[in-house]
Design an enzyme around this catalytic site. Structure first.
Site, mmCIF file in Angstrom:
data_model
loop_
_atom_site.group_PDB
_atom_site.id
_atom_site.type_symbol
_atom_site.label_atom_id
_atom_site.label_comp_id
_atom_site.label_asym_id
_atom_site.label_seq_id
_atom_site.Cartn_x
_atom_site.Cartn_y
_atom_site.Cartn_z
ATOM 1 N N GLU A 207 -18.235 -3.834 4.506
ATOM 2 C CA GLU A 207 -17.435 -4.853 3.609
ATOM 3 C C GLU A 207 -17.377 -6.264 4.063
ATOM 4 O OE1 GLU A 207 -12.831 -5.576 3.118
ATOM 5 O OE2 GLU A 207 -13.285 -3.491 2.702
ATOM 6 N N VAL B 44 2.058 2.321 8.218
ATOM 7 C CA VAL B 44 2.570 0.970 9.077
ATOM 8 C C VAL B 44 1.532 0.281 9.912
ATOM 9 C CG1 VAL B 44 4.479 2.268 9.457
ATOM 10 C CG2 VAL B 44 2.958 2.508 11.156
ATOM 11 N N ASN C 101 11.602 3.547 5.146
ATOM 12 C CA ASN C 101 11.125 2.337 5.775
ATOM 13 C C ASN C 101 12.186 1.945 7.032
ATOM 14 O OD1 ASN C 101 9.120 -0.073 5.162
ATOM 15 N ND2 ASN C 101 10.960 -0.769 5.908
ATOM 16 N N SER D 201 -9.067 3.092 1.332
ATOM 17 C CA SER D 201 -9.594 1.837 0.948
ATOM 18 C C SER D 201 -9.166 1.929 -0.540
ATOM 19 C CB SER D 201 -11.104 1.854 1.274
ATOM 20 O OG SER D 201 -11.753 0.758 0.809
ATOM 21 N N GLY E 230 -7.610 -1.435 -1.477
ATOM 22 C CA GLY E 230 -6.264 -2.407 -1.726
ATOM 23 C C GLY E 230 -5.211 -1.747 -2.632
ATOM 24 N N MET F 163 0.712 -1.190 0.083
ATOM 25 C CA MET F 163 0.010 0.009 0.149
ATOM 26 C C MET F 163 0.694 1.439 -0.033
ATOM 27 S SD MET F 163 -3.402 -0.584 -0.033
ATOM 28 C CE MET F 163 -4.165 0.668 0.831
ATOM 29 N N LYS G 264 -13.921 4.855 8.165
ATOM 30 C CA LYS G 264 -13.135 3.784 7.467
ATOM 31 C C LYS G 264 -13.429 2.307 8.224
ATOM 32 C CE LYS G 264 -10.040 1.555 4.816
ATOM 33 N NZ LYS G 264 -9.805 0.145 5.611
ATOM 34 N N HIS H 251 -16.871 1.501 7.097
ATOM 35 C CA HIS H 251 -16.623 0.995 5.941
ATOM 36 C C HIS H 251 -16.408 -0.489 5.710
ATOM 37 C CE1 HIS H 251 -13.870 -0.229 2.723
ATOM 38 N NE2 HIS H 251 -14.590 0.480 1.478
ATOM 39 N N ASN H 252 -15.302 -0.799 6.324
ATOM 40 C CA ASN H 252 -14.850 -2.357 6.686
ATOM 41 C C ASN H 252 -15.890 -3.105 7.137
ATOM 42 O OD1 ASN H 252 -12.439 -0.905 5.579
ATOM 43 N ND2 ASN H 252 -11.235 -2.054 6.985
ATOM 44 N N HIS I 75 -36.105 -3.574 38.242
ATOM 45 C CA HIS I 75 -35.556 -2.760 37.399
ATOM 46 C C HIS I 75 -36.629 -1.567 36.624
ATOM 47 C CE1 HIS I 75 -31.628 -4.446 37.430
ATOM 48 N NE2 HIS I 75 -32.192 -5.445 37.233
#
Length: 490
Positions: free
Chosen positions: A193, A77, A35, A131, A133, A16, A186, A189-190, A459
């Site tokens: 998905e 990361v 990196n 998002s 991929g 990514m 997000k 969204h997942n 209650h």
């Protein structure tokens, strides 16, 4: 010393991260790549980034030294401790007004905390969902940024340039809101998905086990569905997957072990839905279906001892009846999908109220319209619904979606009842239907439940013949007292 020329730095050169850098480079931005394992930087510059304006760095200090002010550093990361570790490494080298961006799948509460901590130091922080991929990152993802509002003007040109475009070059990226709102959207969204994928799998299973159809025949059904209301990325790739052949010419999908993995965002959605008392039942069933699939060895043993009906449908023997049932499966998939998105939007609305976010629900649908995994024609209709009525309580109450459920309802009910009779599990289809029936029922049996709670725990309850907000307690056994428990919802 040379003048800094980097527009943005990106830390984390997995797939990514690399693809986002190349995407930014394509749109004219100079990116500094770094990196933790610095050999990956050299490898990237020598191969994928060869011949580009991309700059390499071999230390955090070098990363920062190559950036224009205000400095923009994006982290790609692993969520959790790794994000905090890189923030700690960056802090000594940054100045007030500089911006740190987390583009990973961080838990929204962590993002909310980091925004507050960094703003207290004079820095700006953006937590953004990304998002789409590998391909989306390279050629246009959906980007959902939130956090320090003052950062938006500095990241907007980059993010909106690299994002997917729909409806006449409109970017699938806009400012979501403050705090952890970008990562929350997000996360939902997942979760959606997860639901979409489970619904598709249940449709596939009904055709495979109920109608005895092979992978090629089911592939052609999905390819047909992808030309209509169900047109979407996930329906498209399902058709492609089912048609894909292994080296021996047989369908590869039939050789894949039926155990599903998960990375946590669906689970987070379900946990938060419980905390906010929002019945996001379909995503929950999708998460639990993956858990059941992971119990492979237990299921194999249980299959030898726990017997039920044979799964074959009688409709499989006659082409006309078979075609009609396939149409019913499509109706069940479409109606259940409407319920799933309605539940997802219920959750976002509750979270916005809880966290004081001003979410643009039509804008979120537009952000999801292209680039992301759940991209579909369907999302255009959601945007229209919220554009027409920004205060829409539930997607199912919109005229268009109400009409679509009405058209789909007969087939939906037929499929769920047939699946139950034949012992084919359809947890997502059936929970969607149960939610729909519960939501449209004016009087549920919770009056009895509340009486039970009052009986054993004092209650209290409200009465239909009194104003709301008045609570009563009954001494049901004659042995109890007059004292009642306080009323609250956890």
């Amino acid at each position: 010393m040379s003048t800094p020329s980097g527009d943005i730095a990106l830390i984390g050169l997995a797939v990514m991260g690399q693809n986002l850098i190349l995407n930014m480079n394509d749109h004219g931005f100079t990116v500094v790549a770094y990196n933790r394992t610095t050999s990956k930087v050299d490898d990237f510059l020598a191969n994928e980034a060869k011949g580009t304006r991309i700059l390499g760095a071999h230390s955090i200090e070098e990363v920062v030294s190559k950036l224009k002010r205000p400095r923009r550093v994006m982290l790609m990361v692993k969520a959790g401790a790794a994000v905090d570790e890189f923030i700690a490494q960056l802090l000594p080298h940054l100045e007030p007004g500089d911006i740190i961006i987390d583009g990973g799948n961080s838990l929204y509460g962590d993002t909310d905390r980091r925004v507050k901590e960094l703003e207290a130091k004079g820095l700006l922080y953006v937590g953004t969902g990304v998002s789409g991929g590998e391909e989306g990152a390279r050629f246009g993802p959906s980007i959902m940024p939130g956090g320090s509002t003052a950062a938006w003007e500095h990241v907007k040109p980059i993010f909106q340039s690299i994002a997917a475009k729909v409806d006449g070059d409109t970017p699938c990226c806009d400012w979501v809101g403050n705090g952890g709102s970008g990562h929350y959207v997000k996360m939902v969204h997942n979760g959606i998905e997860y639901g979409d994928m489970q619904l598709i799998c249940e449709a596939y299973n009904l055709m495979r086990d109920g109608l005895g159809m092979g992978a090629d025949e089911i592939a052609s059904v999905f390819k047909t569905w992808n030309t209509g209301d169900l047109d979407s990325f996930l329906i498209e790739i399902t058709g492609n997957i089912l048609g894909f052949k292994d080296e021996d010419g047989t369908p590869l999908v039939d050789k894949i072990l039926d155990t599903a993995g998960q990375k946590g965002t669906g689970k987070w959605t379900v946990i938060d839905s419980a905390n906010l008392a929002q019945p996001v039942t379909l995503i929950a069933e999708a998460v639990f279906a993956r858990c059941v699939s992971a119990m492979k060895d237990e299921r194999v043993k249980a299959s030898r001892k726990l017997k039920g009906p044979r799964p074959a449908f009688a409709q499989a023997k006659k082409e006309a009846a078979k075609a009609a049932l396939i149409e019913d499966i499509k109706s069940a998939l479409y109606a259940s999908k409407i319920v799933s998105y309605a539940q997802g939007y219920m959750l976002m609305r509750a979270a916005a109220k809880e966290n004081n976010w001003a979410l643009n629900y039509g804008g979120i649908a537009l952000m999801w319209r292209g680039g992301c995994i759940i991209r579909s024609r369907f999302l255009g209709k959601i945007k229209e619904a919220f554009d027409k009525n920004p205060k829409l309580n539930n997607l199912m109450l919109d005229d268009y979606f109400r009409g679509e459920i009405k058209k789909s309802q007969k087939g939906w009910r037929n499929v769920v009842s047939l699946a139950v009779k034949k012992g084919i599990p359809v947890p997502a289809f059936s929970t969607a239907l149960s939610f729909f029936d519960g939501y449209r029922t004016a009087r549920l049996p919770a009056n009895l439940l509340q009486a039970q709670r009052d009986y054993f725990g004092a209650h209290t309850y409200e009465r239909v013949d009194k104003e709301r907000g008045q609570f009563f307690h009954t001494n049901w056994t004659g042995a109890g007292g007059r004292v009642s428990s306080s009323t609250y919802n956890a």
